[in-house]
Design a protein around this motif. Sequence first.
Motif, PDB file in Angstrom:
ATOM      1  N   GLN A  49      15.243 -12.151 -23.963  1.00 18.29           N
ATOM      2  CA  GLN A  49      15.445 -13.599 -24.050  1.00 18.29           C
ATOM      3  C   GLN A  49      14.127 -14.216 -24.504  1.00 18.29           C
ATOM      4  O   GLN A  49      13.279 -14.582 -23.708  1.00 18.29           O
ATOM      5  CB  GLN A  49      15.871 -14.156 -22.682  1.00 18.29           C
ATOM      6  N   TYR A  50      13.954 -14.293 -25.817  1.00 16.54           N
ATOM      7  CA  TYR A  50      12.673 -14.674 -26.386  1.00 16.54           C
ATOM      8  C   TYR A  50      12.327 -16.145 -26.161  1.00 16.54           C
ATOM      9  O   TYR A  50      13.214 -17.007 -26.104  1.00 16.54           O
ATOM     10  CB  TYR A  50      12.680 -14.399 -27.887  1.00 16.54           C
ATOM     11  N   ASP A  51      11.044 -16.405 -26.059  1.00 22.43           N
ATOM     12  CA  ASP A  51      10.522 -17.766 -26.051  1.00 22.43           C
ATOM     13  C   ASP A  51      10.450 -18.237 -27.504  1.00 22.43           C
ATOM     14  O   ASP A  51       9.647 -17.744 -28.288  1.00 22.43           O
ATOM     15  CB  ASP A  51       9.128 -17.774 -25.415  1.00 22.43           C
ATOM     16  N   LEU A  52      11.282 -19.216 -27.847  1.00 24.21           N
ATOM     17  CA  LEU A  52      11.372 -19.713 -29.215  1.00 24.21           C
ATOM     18  C   LEU A  52      10.795 -21.124 -29.342  1.00 24.21           C
ATOM     19  O   LEU A  52      11.044 -21.810 -30.340  1.00 24.21           O
ATOM     20  CB  LEU A  52      12.836 -19.717 -29.673  1.00 24.21           C
ATOM     21  N   SER A  53      10.026 -21.546 -28.356  1.00 21.54           N
ATOM     22  CA  SER A  53       9.579 -22.938 -28.299  1.00 21.54           C
ATOM     23  C   SER A  53       8.558 -23.295 -29.374  1.00 21.54           C
ATOM     24  O   SER A  53       8.471 -24.453 -29.803  1.00 21.54           O
ATOM     25  CB  SER A  53       8.987 -23.237 -26.917  1.00 21.54           C
ATOM     26  N   MET A  54       7.803 -22.334 -29.837  1.00 25.14           N
ATOM     27  CA  MET A  54       6.768 -22.611 -30.830  1.00 25.14           C
ATOM     28  C   MET A  54       7.396 -22.877 -32.197  1.00 25.14           C
ATOM     29  O   MET A  54       8.221 -22.106 -32.668  1.00 25.14           O
ATOM     30  CB  MET A  54       5.809 -21.416 -30.913  1.00 25.14           C
ATOM     31  N   PRO A  55       7.038 -23.984 -32.864  1.00 21.73           N
ATOM     32  CA  PRO A  55       7.590 -24.252 -34.195  1.00 21.73           C
ATOM     33  C   PRO A  55       7.111 -23.227 -35.209  1.00 21.73           C
ATOM     34  O   PRO A  55       6.040 -22.628 -35.056  1.00 21.73           O
ATOM     35  CB  PRO A  55       7.067 -25.651 -34.532  1.00 21.73           C
ATOM     36  N   MET A  56       7.911 -23.022 -36.255  1.00 20.99           N
ATOM     37  CA  MET A  56       7.515 -22.076 -37.294  1.00 20.99           C
ATOM     38  C   MET A  56       6.290 -22.577 -38.056  1.00 20.99           C
ATOM     39  O   MET A  56       6.148 -23.770 -38.317  1.00 20.99           O
ATOM     40  CB  MET A  56       8.666 -21.849 -38.278  1.00 20.99           C
TER      41      MET A  56
END
Length: 211
Positions: free
Chosen positions: A190-197
């Motif tokens: 369950q990855y942390d995806l909070s950082m914008p690309m």
Amino acid sequence: MTKAFVSYHHGNDQYFREHLAMLGQTYGAFQDVSVEVGDIDDTLPSETIRRIIRDQYLRDSEVTIILCGTETRFRKHIDWELKSSMIDGRINRKSGILVIDLPTTSSTSWHCGLPNEKAVIYPDYEGSWMSPSQKSEYRARYPDIPDRIIDNLMTVQVSMSVVPWARIENQPDNLRWLVDATAVAGRSNQYDLSMPMRRKNHKPNLQYGIV
């Protein structure tokens, strides 16, 4: 054989990429499904770029291998490939992530995030095992690893490893085990995806304190 996509800085780390490909092809450490990324229009919306990378370039992979050199964390295409590998897309499922720390970096640490990894990859290590608790500690240990990786090393629901190049360079069995185990872990991560690309290739000018 586990299918893996290799993400790396083409300008700096081609030698390591070619050696890794040899381990896959000659020793069956993994099935290389990498595709050379062509020209992608940087003016496209971020979500469109993500879908292009994931659906056209990462479509067959079960694992994304990040070759981490001194410039890796500043490269936008590597960041897009990394985040795209963490997302269940319209066509493809998320992948496991394996970080290989190259000898060009200043890191002397490793991170065991897979079951039984210590016994398989580091049977000769007799020192103590410690896990950082703060992001600043991770950054001190891994000064060249992308922030997105560090965020996920700190995430309890993610099993991810950082292995030194020396542990796989001439040990294809180690690489095969890591790739296979990473593929299994990736299915439930369950990855942390909070950082914008990342939208630009940008290296901070530390000499003048500019970040």
